[in-house]
Design an enzyme around this catalytic site. Structure first.
Site, PDB file in Angstrom:
ATOM      1  N   CYS A 415       0.890  -1.143  -0.193  1.00  0.00           N
ATOM      2  CA  CYS A 415      -0.174  -0.066  -0.001  1.00  0.00           C
ATOM      3  C   CYS A 415       0.973   1.234   0.135  1.00  0.00           C
ATOM      4  O   CYS A 415       0.696   2.258  -0.656  1.00  0.00           O
ATOM      5  CB  CYS A 415      -0.874   0.010   1.171  1.00  0.00           C
ATOM      6  SG  CYS A 415      -0.226  -0.227   2.823  1.00  0.00           S
ATOM      7  N   HIS A 459      -2.146   0.641   6.912  1.00  0.00           N
ATOM      8  CA  HIS A 459      -2.581   1.018   5.624  1.00  0.00           C
ATOM      9  C   HIS A 459      -2.207   2.386   5.534  1.00  0.00           C
ATOM     10  O   HIS A 459      -2.150   3.269   6.313  1.00  0.00           O
ATOM     11  CB  HIS A 459      -4.074   0.807   5.331  1.00  0.00           C
ATOM     12  CG  HIS A 459      -4.441   0.751   3.996  1.00  0.00           C
ATOM     13  ND1 HIS A 459      -3.701  -0.040   3.085  1.00  0.00           N
ATOM     14  CD2 HIS A 459      -5.345   1.531   3.466  1.00  0.00           C
ATOM     15  CE1 HIS A 459      -4.409   0.103   1.932  1.00  0.00           C
ATOM     16  NE2 HIS A 459      -5.460   1.066   2.118  1.00  0.00           N
ATOM     17  N   ASP A 475      -7.926   5.709  -2.719  1.00  0.00           N
ATOM     18  CA  ASP A 475      -7.242   4.644  -1.950  1.00  0.00           C
ATOM     19  C   ASP A 475      -6.682   3.918  -3.371  1.00  0.00           C
ATOM     20  O   ASP A 475      -7.433   3.224  -3.889  1.00  0.00           O
ATOM     21  CB  ASP A 475      -8.003   3.804  -1.058  1.00  0.00           C
ATOM     22  CG  ASP A 475      -6.994   2.672  -0.581  1.00  0.00           C
ATOM     23  OD1 ASP A 475      -6.005   2.628  -1.100  1.00  0.00           O
ATOM     24  OD2 ASP A 475      -7.498   1.984   0.535  1.00  0.00           O
TER      25      ASP A 475
END
Length: 675
Positions: A415, A459, A475
């Site tokens: 991520c 994250h 995202d």
């Protein structure tokens, strides 16, 4: 008189009884055990050596250490603390010194006074264990050394339990149970103050969790940890996992390799506009050693020492060094700085002067094709989704040009790779952007109706700014691996098999086994209750509880309830212990029992089965200066008890009073103090 003083001194210097020494050794072992994780190894060797030495002294195979040997032990312990902790000052060094003193005191244990000193040191050592562990298991284990220390205290009395260790243990457990009602009353009503274990631990203490900066590879390491980050209870239905973005910090400075936070202390409060319905929830977070808290956007906390900073993360005035319970109200649909973009444009457009030239060129192409920020963002996400990008916990090396290497060469990452690259592209295209780090999702524990968020849920995502809309979350991970956002990391990594690959014994690896998973969640539910209702019972929670019970909170009423309730509990406990309804009404027998208690501090104890006359004869030999007073009392007692004399009980009391006046108070004091 000299003989009497000699007798008292000899009695006070009696060796430690076997049962007391046994329980002191057991107590030291269970006191030290929970400290092993943070104590230097040499402490264990020191305790084994001191315990062996003291046992040999008891067996008369070794002597007590002389002054030089005691000094050497102290110097060795001090040097050990210095070399293992780097200092003799500080919280952790102080704990090690205290444990070392607790161990060394064992070898010079001679009299009952030394035994009491060691027992008191042991109780203090038990409390220091909460500096490092405050969960339910640690609290339950701490009862073992407490019972062992109580058993040692009972053994020091040289009572009828001196040769019955199990009876001593049962009595110690009974004393602890009898203290529970008063303990609960004090816990609920006594004014809550900052506990001893809220003191900050040394700065080098390791915490598992996010740091205040991020570069590719950091979160990959964090996702291999099954440790708990925090638990969340919602007042109502929890949002779906795809909406659970727990902000911890905002990263706004990029140096070409690493994204870092910018200090927001002292800045004006952020501007934001409420929209939609709020969410209310409570969080119990684990210690992080950091000052930021977790919350869904936009978060407001009910804690007096917590504020919302200008970059929309929750900041506490002090770092979190113990489990922390706090309530939060969030507005997920709120607009973040929708009107004033000066600060956003000034800080969140910055890039290094050179580097990652291919990414810069691509950003300029996108800007020409998509003048509107939302369209450009969608183009970047579409690129990640349609090109052969891969979401992995085993990202290959990207080289010195990290953004270019990821976007055009490896196309595989976690991520932080996707978030960092997206923020870079947006800034290079003239759109204010920043990286947000925190946690995403959570595991539902249906037994307690709350969410568990673990370290592997760490994250990173992106926010970009546009006029009228403010900061908007995007995202890029969701474009590459939507199952990571909808179902969690374990499902996203199921094909790769890299989920918790380094922790084979974690029960989280075996959530697919129903029995293992049910036991894990049940135990976690118990721990969560402990944290919320015991560790989380602080001044605010106490005030709310007392207001519900007594209405308007008046300190005078609290004092009355505290003192009155304590007195009532003590009275009930006294009734249970002394059972006055079972006491004998035999006044003559009560008088002789007082006579026995009067002589006991001087070392004269009545033996089992010993008659009154034999006992008094022996007492007269031990206390020749008071033989006449003892014989006078015996004659009066026998006349009433066996001769049927019509004398009143007052005559026996008069003889006892005469004997008490003759016994010097200095000897009583000396015997009582064990000197």
């Amino acid at each position: 008189m000299g003989a009497l003083v000699s007798n008292v001194t000899a009695t006070s210097a009696q060796p430690i009884p076997r049962v007391a020494l046994t329980w002191l050794l057991v107590a030291q072992a269970v006191v030290i055990l929970p400290h092993l994780e943070h104590l230097p190894v040499w402490i264990v060797g020191l305790w084994l050596g001191c315990a062996f030495w003291r046992i040999q002294v008891f067996r008369m195979r070794a002597n007590y250490p002389n002054a030089l040997a005691r000094l050497a032990l102290v110097v060795v312990a001090g040097l050990g603390v210095w070399f293992s902790r780097g200092s003799l000052i500080g919280l952790e060094a102080g704990v090690v010194l205290m444990i070392a003193a607790f161990v060394i005191k064992l070898v010079e244990l001679r009299t009952r006074r030394d035994g009491w000193v060691l027992i008191l040191l042991g109780f203090f050592a038990v409390t220091t264990s909460y500096l490092f562990q405050d969960d339910l298991m640690a609290a339950a284990f701490s009862l073992l050394p407490v019972v062992a220390l109580l058993a040692a205290a009972i053994g020091l009395q040289q009572s009828g339990f001196a040769h019955r260790p199990l009876s001593t243990l049962r009595l110690a457990g009974g004393l602890l149970l009898q203290a529970l009602p008063l303990m609960l009353l004090l816990f609920v009503l006594f004014p809550r103050m900052g506990p001893l274990w809220s003191l900050p631990l040394p700065g080098d203490k390791a915490f598992t969790g996010l740091t205040d900066s991020m570069m590719p590879g950091d979160m990959v390491q964090l996702t291999q940890s099954p440790a708990l980050a925090f638990r969340v209870s919602f007042d109502g239905v929890a949002p779906p996992p795809s909406e659970l973005y727990w902000r911890a910090m905002t990263l706004e400075r990029f140096d070409g390799e690493r994204w870092t936070m910018v200090s927001r202390r002292g800045e004006a409060l952020p501007q934001w506009r409420r929209q939609g319905e709020p969410l209310q929830y409570q969080i119990v977070m684990e210690p992080t050693g950091r000052s930021w808290l977790f919350g869904l956007d936009v978060a407001n906390s009910d804690q007096g020492n917590v504020e919302l900073t200008s970059d929309f993360h929750l900041e506490r005035r002090t770092s979190v060094h113990q489990s922390l319970l706090y309530g939060v109200t969030s507005w997920p649909r709120a607009l973040l700085e929708p009107d004033d973009g000066r600060r956003a444009q000034g800080l969140n457009l910055g890039l290094p002067a050179a580097g990652n030239e291919r990414a810069r060129a691509w950003a300029q192409q996108l800007r020409q094709q998509y003048p509107r920020a939302p369209d450009l963002v969608m183009a970047v996400l579409r690129h990640f989704r349609e090109e052969p990008f891969r979401y992995t916990l085993r990202p290959p090396a990207t080289g010195s040009q990290r953004i270019d290497g990821f976007l055009f060469d490896t196309r595989a990452g976690f991520c932080e790779h996707y978030a960092g690259a997206t923020a870079f592209i947006l800034r290079a295209a003239g759109i204010p952007a920043r990286v947000v780090a925190g946690y995403q999702g959570g595991e539902l524990n249906a037994a307690g109706n709350y969410l568990l968020v673990h370290q592997f849920d760490a994250h990173a995502w992106v926010e970009y700014w546009q006029a009228g809309a403010g900061w908007t979350r995007v995202d890029p991970t969701a474009a590459v691996s939507p199952e990571r956002i909808e179902e969690g990391l374990e499902q996203a990594m199921s094909g790769e098999g890299s989920f918790l690959q380094g922790d084979l014994f974690s029960p989280l690896r075996y959530r697919n086994i129903p029995l293992v998973n049910q036991l894990r969640l049940a135990w976690d539910n118990i721990n969560y209750g402990w944290q919320r209702w015991v560790l989380g019972y602080q001044a605010d929670q106490q005030g709310d509880l007392l207001r519900r019970w007594f209405g308007s909170l008046d300190i005078r009423w609290v004092a009355v309830v505290l003192v009155g309730g304590g007195a009532l509990l003590l009275a009930l406990l006294a009734l249970v212990l002394f059972k006055p309804w079972r006491r004998s009404t035999d006044l003559q027998l009560q008088s002789f029992q007082r006579f026995e208690r009067m002589l006991a501090p001087l070392g004269v104890h009545r033996q089992p089965g010993e008659g009154a006359r034999d006992f008094c004869r022996r007492a007269s030999k031990v206390l020749p200066a008071h033989a006449q007073a003892i014989r006078s009392y015996l004659e009066a007692f026998e006349a009433q008890r066996y001769g049927g004399a019509a004398t009143a009980p007052a005559e026996l009391r008069a003889h006892l009073a005469r004997l008490r006046r003759e016994l010097p108070w200095r000897l009583w004091s000396a015997r009582r103090n064990g000197t």
